[in-house]
Design a protein around this motif. Structure first.
Motif, PDB file in Angstrom:
ATOM      1  N   VAL A   7      55.703 -51.624 -53.961  1.00 30.40           N
ATOM      2  CA  VAL A   7      56.203 -52.714 -54.793  1.00 30.40           C
ATOM      3  C   VAL A   7      57.558 -53.194 -54.285  1.00 30.40           C
ATOM      4  O   VAL A   7      57.866 -54.376 -54.322  1.00 30.40           O
ATOM      5  N   GLY A   8      58.377 -52.274 -53.794  1.00 33.30           N
ATOM      6  CA  GLY A   8      59.690 -52.619 -53.269  1.00 33.30           C
ATOM      7  C   GLY A   8      60.204 -51.519 -52.363  1.00 33.30           C
ATOM      8  O   GLY A   8      59.824 -50.361 -52.488  1.00 33.30           O
TER       9      GLY A   8
ATOM     10  N   ASN B 126      64.866 -51.638 -36.870  1.00 28.72           N
ATOM     11  CA  ASN B 126      65.945 -51.316 -35.938  1.00 28.72           C
ATOM     12  C   ASN B 126      67.297 -51.128 -36.644  1.00 28.72           C
ATOM     13  O   ASN B 126      68.261 -50.707 -36.023  1.00 28.72           O
ATOM     14  N   GLU B 127      67.391 -51.415 -37.928  1.00 26.83           N
ATOM     15  CA  GLU B 127      68.619 -51.224 -38.697  1.00 26.83           C
ATOM     16  C   GLU B 127      68.736 -49.804 -39.239  1.00 26.83           C
ATOM     17  O   GLU B 127      69.773 -49.428 -39.771  1.00 26.83           O
ATOM     18  N   ILE B 128      67.689 -49.005 -39.136  1.00 29.82           N
ATOM     19  CA  ILE B 128      67.676 -47.663 -39.688  1.00 29.82           C
ATOM     20  C   ILE B 128      68.294 -46.690 -38.681  1.00 29.82           C
ATOM     21  O   ILE B 128      67.922 -46.666 -37.513  1.00 29.82           O
TER      22      ILE B 128
ATOM     23  N   ILE C 125      65.527 -44.239 -47.216  1.00 30.68           N
ATOM     24  CA  ILE C 125      64.620 -45.352 -47.506  1.00 30.68           C
ATOM     25  C   ILE C 125      63.994 -45.067 -48.866  1.00 30.68           C
ATOM     26  O   ILE C 125      63.303 -44.068 -49.036  1.00 30.68           O
ATOM     27  N   ILE C 126      64.266 -45.930 -49.841  1.00 32.84           N
ATOM     28  CA  ILE C 126      63.753 -45.754 -51.194  1.00 32.84           C
ATOM     29  C   ILE C 126      62.617 -46.745 -51.383  1.00 32.84           C
ATOM     30  O   ILE C 126      62.776 -47.946 -51.152  1.00 32.84           O
ATOM     31  N   THR C 127      61.455 -46.233 -51.822  1.00 27.75           N
ATOM     32  CA  THR C 127      60.262 -47.047 -51.984  1.00 27.75           C
ATOM     33  C   THR C 127      59.720 -46.896 -53.392  1.00 27.75           C
ATOM     34  O   THR C 127      59.559 -45.781 -53.870  1.00 27.75           O
TER      35      THR C 127
ATOM     36  N   PRO D 176      67.059 -57.527 -51.288  1.00 23.61           N
ATOM     37  CA  PRO D 176      67.453 -56.920 -50.020  1.00 23.61           C
ATOM     38  C   PRO D 176      66.242 -56.570 -49.156  1.00 23.61           C
ATOM     39  O   PRO D 176      65.211 -56.149 -49.663  1.00 23.61           O
ATOM     40  N   SER D 177      66.404 -56.760 -47.878  1.00 21.86           N
ATOM     41  CA  SER D 177      65.359 -56.375 -46.929  1.00 21.86           C
ATOM     42  C   SER D 177      66.035 -55.811 -45.684  1.00 21.86           C
ATOM     43  O   SER D 177      67.227 -56.009 -45.470  1.00 21.86           O
ATOM     44  N   PHE D 178      65.282 -55.112 -44.886  1.00 20.17           N
ATOM     45  CA  PHE D 178      65.838 -54.536 -43.671  1.00 20.17           C
ATOM     46  C   PHE D 178      64.774 -54.472 -42.598  1.00 20.17           C
ATOM     47  O   PHE D 178      63.585 -54.499 -42.880  1.00 20.17           O
TER      48      PHE D 178
END
Length: 161
Positions: A97-98, A78-80, A86-88, A73-75
């Motif tokens: 890493v993700g 402007n989708e936020i 937001i999990i990092t 998954p990516s975002f």
């Protein structure tokens, strides 16, 4: 003519399928060891709102299993929207890493099927749970959760794994 065509196609398919299996080299003295580097890390979160409405996030559990994500998954920025999380995941060197986006878990959008048709309603929750999957990297050391607000991004949770 049709039967002759079928009689030729079926043996060709069988020959090709056996050909793939027979391409393994035969070294009698050596062992073939399958190396599995593809793993997935699952993160299970619980979120509660305190008296003032601020979210409190808890990492309940993590699991690492063999496998590979078919879709990462990516975002886009402007989708936020306000309320999204937001999990990092960060590595031992501090690099990302993700990263994944969780749509506002306290106000999920529900579909309601009625006589008039399908409609969408927002629910308001005081407590919720959600989980995420990431491709696992051996150097994953911490997880960070940020909440999107109208003013920007606010850090609400960090934990070492």
């Amino acid at each position: 003519m049709k039967n002759v065509l079928h009689a030729l196609i079926v043996p060709v398919f069988l020959l090709c399928s056996f050909q793939k299996e027979n391409n393994v080299p035969l070294n009698r003295g050596s062992k073939i060891v399958a190396v599995k580097n593809d793993r997935i890390i699952y993160l299970f979160f619980k979120a509660d709102k305190d008296q003032s409405g601020n979210p409190k996030i808890f990492l309940q559990n993590t699991k690492i299993t063999d496998g590979r994500l078919k879709h990462v998954p990516s975002f886009e920025r402007n989708e936020i929207h306000s309320g999204d999380l937001i999990i990092t995941l960060a590595g031992s060197d501090g690099k990302e890493v993700g990263k994944q986006l969780v749509k506002d878990p306290f106000n999920p959008e529900l579909e309601v099927y009625e006589k008039e048709g399908i409609s969408r309603h927002k629910a308001s929750l005081q407590s919720t749970e959600f989980s995420l999957r990431f491709s696992y990297a051996g150097n994953v050391q911490s997880v960070k959760v940020e909440k999107a607000t109208d003013d920007g991004v606010q850090l609400i949770f960090t934990q070492k794994l």
